[in-house]
Enzyme design. Structure first.
Site: not given
Length: 483
Positions: A334, A344, A356, A372, A387, A430, A469
């Site tokens: 991520k 958000r 973050k 990871e 993501k 993109s 979505y």
């Protein structure tokens, strides 16, 4: 009119109205204008309590053959063979003439090529037979935002997306998705502000002089917000899970494991007074959150926080509480991306300070994703997620090539602000959801075809499942609907 039954699966098909079926069942035909290969499904026990199980699509095709066959002469096989041996073979159409080249085409000697890849692309049947990547509603996971209200409310930064009332709109949206074969969802809650802070702090906001801002008071009392509401077993997410499982027992429910929707700071972990995100203490809270979600009936818990060691700790906590059957989809790669703004806003979880970058990955890093991946695999992850999706196709392929676990990709929602102009200058691939929407609204692209191509690209890169979505719209497209 005579009729016959055939089975189609993994081939492009266009199915119109079909007669002769039992009216108690519904059949879906997946059609394609792109030459894509689509799986078909046959939902059973249709309706709110129904289940969706993949099976070949049975299609009853009419046999209107008047102009397809010649009149039979009533000859036996022996008589037909004897006629051929005697040189009296029945006539057949002549060899078709060679198509003519347009005027002005140069006369050349053909290239001496041992291999011509275009031979396998010369017709729709050939392209369908040799297609390497397929897309089905089963590959799609539908992200749904929920809130405590009864009415669905539009999300300003995400046109076409809503915060759904968990008792009404959520049920209706899930039913729509299941009608077209999407049987996996992931829940994201919008938590009331009053549950992110102690009631005393909220009360003081009303009592203290106006020159003290609410934020000053909240920071005074919440220098290390711990997001306790995240593991409230009667909280919004557990209630929604229990309701969904009651209505749709076979629905696959993914949940988000992170503290940002529950924290007044908007960070994924507990924030120390100097602004440092505390790792191990956060993992302790995440374990309680994951167990609460599993207890409510979640099928897959999805830690999106990017704390070190959280997958292993959550696995131990789930197993110790009797939930060894619950899967973990880890947000393995991520990135600290600029594409998350609208998401958000939907959760009202923007960081109140800083960013973050101390826990999410640097967008410039590639090899770090392997670290990871190795950690999450060794700690017991069942699914690895990347993501954002399309801007990180190379990372999806990297994980696919280095892990035998299922790979997921999250196709994020990019804000439409300014895209009417900037889409003209962005390189291919993109943009994601909003960019496609903006281009379609401006008639610059065919929205449906670009939507399907973008999802197919994620699949081709190596994603087994896609959080998008577009899930409902894409599944309707696959099923031949245009809504």
């Amino acid at each position: 009119m005579a009729s016959s039954t055939f089975v189609t699966n993994n081939i492009p098909c266009n199915v119109g109205s079909i007669k002769g079926f039992n009216n108690s069942q519904k059949f879906l035909g997946f059609s394609s204008n792109l030459g894509l290969g689509f799986f078909s499904i046959r939902p059973t026990n249709w309706g709110n309590s129904g289940s969706v199980s993949p099976s070949p699509l049975m299609v009853r095709a009419s046999e209107k053959r008047e102009n397809l066959t010649q009149q039979k002469n009533g000859l036996s096989i022996e008589e037909c063979e004897a006629a051929v041996v005697a040189g009296n073979a029945p006539s057949a159409p002549p060899v078709p003439p060679t198509p003519k080249s347009p005027a002005g085409t140069p006369l050349i000697s053909p290239l001496s090529l041992g291999r011509r890849p275009r031979r396998n692309r010369r017709s729709p049947a050939f392209r369908a037979a040799f297609q390497e990547t397929n897309l089905s509603p089963a590959n799609l996971v539908y992200p749904l935002f929920i809130h405590e209200g009864e009415e669905d409310t539009p999300i300003g930064a995400m046109p076409g997306c809503y915060r759904l009332g968990w008792r009404h709109g959520l049920i209706e949206e899930v039913a729509k998705a299941r009608d077209v074969g999407v049987n996996s969802i992931v829940l994201f809650p919008k938590i009331p502000d009053g549950l992110k802070v102690p009631s005393l702090a909220l009360h003081l906001c009303d009592l203290l002089p106006v020159y003290f801002t609410s934020f000053d008071i909240l920071r005074l009392f919440l220098q290390s917000p711990s997001g306790d509401e995240a593991y409230n077993e009667n909280g919004l997410v557990p209630r929604a899970i229990r309701l969904l499982k009651d209505r749709f027992p076979d629905l696959v429910i993914y949940t988000d494991v992170a503290l940002d929707p529950y924290s007044s700071d908007g960070h994924d972990g507990i924030v120390r007074e100097d602004g440092v995100i505390m790792n191990d203490e956060t993992v302790h809270q995440l374990c309680k959150q994951a167990v609460a979600q599993a207890r409510a009936g979640a099928d897959v818990v999805s830690p999106s926080d990017m704390m070190d060691g959280r997958v292993g700790a959550i696995r131990v906590a789930l197993d110790a509480d009797g939930y060894s059957h619950v899967s973990i989809m880890s947000y393995t790669a991520k990135y600290a991306s600029s594409f998350y703004g609208p998401f958000r806003e939907a959760l009202d979880s923007n960081p109140r300070f800083g960013d973050k970058k101390t826990y999410q990955m640097n967008p410039a890093n590639y090899r770090e994703a392997l670290i990871e991946t190795q950690e999450d695999e060794s700690e017991g992850a069942d699914i690895l997620l990347v993501k954002p999706g399309l801007p990180y196709l190379d990372i999806i392929r990297l994980l696919r090539d280095n892990s035998s676990l299922p790979i997921a990709a999250y196709q994020v929602y990019i804000t439409e602000h300014g895209l009417a102009i900037t889409i003209l200058f962005l390189p291919e691939g993109s943009g994601e959801y909003s960019m496609i929407k903006a281009g379609g609204a401006l008639k610059m692209i065919d929205e449906e075809k670009v939507m399907m191509e973008s999802l197919l690209c994620l699949r081709r890169a190596g994603a087994d499942v896609i959080l998008t979505y577009f899930a409902l719209q894409a599944a309707r497209y696959l099923c031949g609907e245009r809504k």
